[in-house]
Design a protein around this motif. Structure first.
Motif, PDB file in Angstrom:
ATOM      1  N   VAL A  60      -4.192   2.670   9.145  1.00  0.00           N
ATOM      2  CA  VAL A  60      -5.456   1.931   9.078  1.00  0.00           C
ATOM      3  C   VAL A  60      -5.197   0.568   9.688  1.00  0.00           C
ATOM      4  O   VAL A  60      -4.245  -0.125   9.303  1.00  0.00           O
ATOM      5  N   ASN A  62      -7.262  -2.874  10.191  1.00  0.00           N
ATOM      6  CA  ASN A  62      -8.518  -3.577   9.904  1.00  0.00           C
ATOM      7  C   ASN A  62      -8.577  -4.903  10.648  1.00  0.00           C
ATOM      8  O   ASN A  62      -7.631  -5.700  10.602  1.00  0.00           O
ATOM      9  N   GLN A  91     -10.267  -6.483   2.369  1.00  0.00           N
ATOM     10  CA  GLN A  91      -8.994  -5.974   2.908  1.00  0.00           C
ATOM     11  C   GLN A  91      -8.112  -5.413   1.796  1.00  0.00           C
ATOM     12  O   GLN A  91      -7.462  -4.369   1.960  1.00  0.00           O
ATOM     13  N   VAL A  95      -6.718  -1.341   1.208  1.00  0.00           N
ATOM     14  CA  VAL A  95      -5.351  -0.891   0.914  1.00  0.00           C
ATOM     15  C   VAL A  95      -5.290  -0.209  -0.456  1.00  0.00           C
ATOM     16  O   VAL A  95      -4.697   0.856  -0.613  1.00  0.00           O
ATOM     17  N   GLY A  98      -7.157   2.966   0.002  1.00  0.00           N
ATOM     18  CA  GLY A  98      -6.569   3.737   1.102  1.00  0.00           C
ATOM     19  C   GLY A  98      -5.215   4.325   0.788  1.00  0.00           C
ATOM     20  O   GLY A  98      -4.859   5.392   1.312  1.00  0.00           O
ATOM     21  N   GLN A  99      -4.433   3.663  -0.088  1.00  0.00           N
ATOM     22  CA  GLN A  99      -3.095   4.204  -0.404  1.00  0.00           C
ATOM     23  C   GLN A  99      -3.195   5.573  -1.080  1.00  0.00           C
ATOM     24  O   GLN A  99      -2.260   6.335  -1.084  1.00  0.00           O
ATOM     25  N   PHE A 108      -0.673   0.303   6.988  1.00  0.00           N
ATOM     26  CA  PHE A 108      -1.867  -0.540   7.005  1.00  0.00           C
ATOM     27  C   PHE A 108      -1.535  -1.792   7.812  1.00  0.00           C
ATOM     28  O   PHE A 108      -0.441  -2.350   7.676  1.00  0.00           O
ATOM     29  N   ILE A 150       3.049  -1.896   5.370  1.00  0.00           N
ATOM     30  CA  ILE A 150       1.878  -2.785   5.479  1.00  0.00           C
ATOM     31  C   ILE A 150       2.303  -4.088   6.159  1.00  0.00           C
ATOM     32  O   ILE A 150       3.357  -4.650   5.844  1.00  0.00           O
TER      33      ILE A 150
END
Ligand SMILES: NC(=O)c1ccc[n+]([C@@H]2O[C@H](COP(=O)([O-])OP(=O)(O)OC[C@H]3O[C@@H](n4cnc5c(N)ncnc54)[C@H](OP(=O)(O)O)[C@@H]3O)[C@@H](O)[C@H]2O)c1
Length: 201
Positions: A60, A62, A91, A95, A98-99, A108, A150
């Motif tokens: 991902v 962003n 944001q 995360v 999204g994780q 990320f 990340i």
């Protein structure tokens, strides 16, 4: 080739990021316009729906973070909250949610911006949340599950945006979007994690 969700793809920073993602299958997302998926990063359900609809993804990226600009003495709580709920919590939620969905060893990549390192007038909210995101990335990298990486890109102003911000930024040198794209490429294709990748002239 990885499947990369690029959020904010139609924006100036999204277009810069895209220049570094040429090797990958890029799925574009944003709040409006000609993108593969519509998402509002300030809305948890919208974020979850995006991940569920995409299905499998490895990364991902962003590039969204709406900020309000005003003198500190004049900035209202509502202006602070707009900035916090987009560039910071938006944001973090990308995360946090999204994780659950990202593939093993995924990544990320978030956006901050040079103003937390080189402050300018009117930009206290942007600077504050950019600092928060840099800190979030460094610290949360130690807790990410399933070898998820990340990183955050902290660029100075883009050459492509100089006509908008240049007057507010005396003494700054803009960088081409292509150079910032390289930073996104390093974050997605490399093995680094927990890094704040500064792109400055
Ligand atoms: N431009 C620069 O030189 C520069 C340099 C350093 C850091 N940054 C940072 O990069 C970020 C993006 O800046 P930018 O210049 O690319 O802005 P931009 O050109 O205005 O693009 C922002 C994009 O984000 C989308 N968006 C806004 N709110 C959203 C939401 N809640 N959910 C999903 N998408 C949303 C917008 O869609 P709509 O058009 O539909 O609203 C637009 O496509 C900002 O945080 C900025 O501080 C920018």
């Amino acid at each position: 080739m990885k499947t990369v969700i690029l959020i904010g793809a139609l924006g100036k920073m999204g277009q810069a990021a895209l220049t570094g993602l040429g090797k990958h299958k890029v799925i574009t997302a944003g709040r409006s316009g000609d993108v593969d998926y519509i998402v509002d990063i300030t809305n948890e359900q919208s974020i979850r729906d995006l991940y569920k609809k995409v299905g499998h993804f490895d990364a991902v990226v962003n590039t969204v973070g709406v900020c309000e600009y005003a003198n500190f003495t004049e900035m209202t709580e509502s202006q602070w909250m707009t900035t916090i709920m987009s560039k910071m919590m938006g944001q973090i939620n990308l995360v946090r949610i999204g994780q659950e969905y990202i593939a093993d060893k995924g990544s990320f990549t978030l956006i901050s911006g040079i103003l937390n390192i080189k402050p300018i007038p009117f930009a206290i909210a942007d600077a504050t949340v950019s600092g928060a995101i840099d800190t979030f990335v460094k610290c949360v990298s130690l807790e990410m599950p399933r070898n998820t990486r990340i990183n955050v890109i902290n660029p100075t102003v883009l050459a492509e945006a100089w006509h908008v911000y240049g007057e507010m930024m005396p003494g700054f040198e803009p960088v081409p979007g292509k150079l910032v794209g390289k930073a996104f490429e390093r974050a997605v294709d490399g093995f680094i994690t927990g890094e704040v990748i500064i792109v400055d002239a």
